[in-house]
Scaffold this motif. Structure first.
Motif, PDB file in Angstrom:
ATOM      1  N   THR A   5       0.813  -1.217   0.000  1.00 11.26           N
ATOM      2  CA  THR A   5       0.000   0.000   0.000  1.00 11.26           C
ATOM      3  C   THR A   5       0.844   1.263   0.000  1.00 11.26           C
ATOM      4  O   THR A   5       0.323   2.334  -0.274  1.00 11.26           O
ATOM      5  CB  THR A   5      -0.930   0.010   1.223  1.00 11.26           C
ATOM      6  OG1 THR A   5      -0.138  -0.046   2.406  1.00 11.26           O
ATOM      7  CG2 THR A   5      -1.891  -1.175   1.173  1.00 11.26           C
ATOM      8  N   GLN A   6       2.135   1.166   0.293  1.00 11.42           N
ATOM      9  CA  GLN A   6       3.001   2.343   0.329  1.00 11.42           C
ATOM     10  C   GLN A   6       3.420   2.738  -1.082  1.00 11.42           C
ATOM     11  O   GLN A   6       3.448   1.904  -1.986  1.00 11.42           O
ATOM     12  CB  GLN A   6       4.269   2.049   1.130  1.00 11.42           C
ATOM     13  CG  GLN A   6       4.037   1.821   2.586  1.00 11.42           C
ATOM     14  CD  GLN A   6       5.344   1.487   3.297  1.00 11.42           C
ATOM     15  OE1 GLN A   6       6.372   1.304   2.669  1.00 11.42           O
ATOM     16  NE2 GLN A   6       5.275   1.394   4.611  1.00 11.42           N
ATOM     17  N   PRO A   7       3.771   4.011  -1.269  1.00 10.53           N
ATOM     18  CA  PRO A   7       4.350   4.394  -2.562  1.00 10.53           C
ATOM     19  C   PRO A   7       5.721   3.734  -2.743  1.00 10.53           C
ATOM     20  O   PRO A   7       6.373   3.359  -1.773  1.00 10.53           O
ATOM     21  CB  PRO A   7       4.473   5.916  -2.473  1.00 10.53           C
ATOM     22  CG  PRO A   7       4.241   6.269  -1.061  1.00 10.53           C
ATOM     23  CD  PRO A   7       3.589   5.130  -0.378  1.00 10.53           C
ATOM     24  N   ILE A   8       6.137   3.618  -3.991  1.00 11.28           N
ATOM     25  CA  ILE A   8       7.411   2.951  -4.290  1.00 11.28           C
ATOM     26  C   ILE A   8       8.542   3.731  -3.640  1.00 11.28           C
ATOM     27  O   ILE A   8       8.706   4.926  -3.860  1.00 11.28           O
ATOM     28  CB  ILE A   8       7.639   2.874  -5.812  1.00 11.28           C
ATOM     29  CG1 ILE A   8       6.520   2.131  -6.499  1.00 11.28           C
ATOM     30  CG2 ILE A   8       8.981   2.245  -6.125  1.00 11.28           C
ATOM     31  CD1 ILE A   8       6.475   0.667  -6.215  1.00 11.28           C
TER      32      ILE A   8
END
Length: 114
Positions: A5-8
């Motif tokens: 769910t986190q950004p890259i």
């Protein structure tokens, strides 16, 4: 599964680098011909490149609050140049070995004289 769910970020690149490294080690351990071994070496080098670029990213330095003093992109360019030279030299060795033995099986390499 919080990583999904986190950004890259740098963590994602380090995971990809670890997966590439393990695939390269497996390829070097399993393959019996010279081409397969070279593919494994290239995978290990590419894993190192991904890690260097991840370590030099601003998101990694913000998480750790350390500057490595090494520009990962410059190191990646250096390793790409080395890999190109290695591929050319290894291809020449493999072709010479094939001309002498009609195979590129690395187990036949014990017949080489130096």
């Amino acid at each position: 599964m919080d990583l999904l769910t986190q950004p890259i970020g740098a963590t994602h690149y380090l995971i990809v680098g670890a997966i590439l490294f393990v695939c390269g080690l497996l390829c070097m351990a399993v393959k019996r011909n010279a081409v397969g071994l070279l593919m494994g070496v290239e995978l290990v080098l590419n894993a190192a490149l991904v890690n260097w670029v991840a370590f030099s990213s601003k998101s990694f330095r913000a998480d750790v609050d350390v500057a490595l003093g090494l520009d990962g992109h410059l190191a990646a360019l250096f390793v790409i140049i080395l890999a190109a030279g290695e591929a050319a030299a290894a291809l020449a060795i493999a072709l010479n070995f094939y001309n002498n033995h009609a195979t590129i099986d690395v187990d036949r390499g014990d017949q080489l004289k130096g």
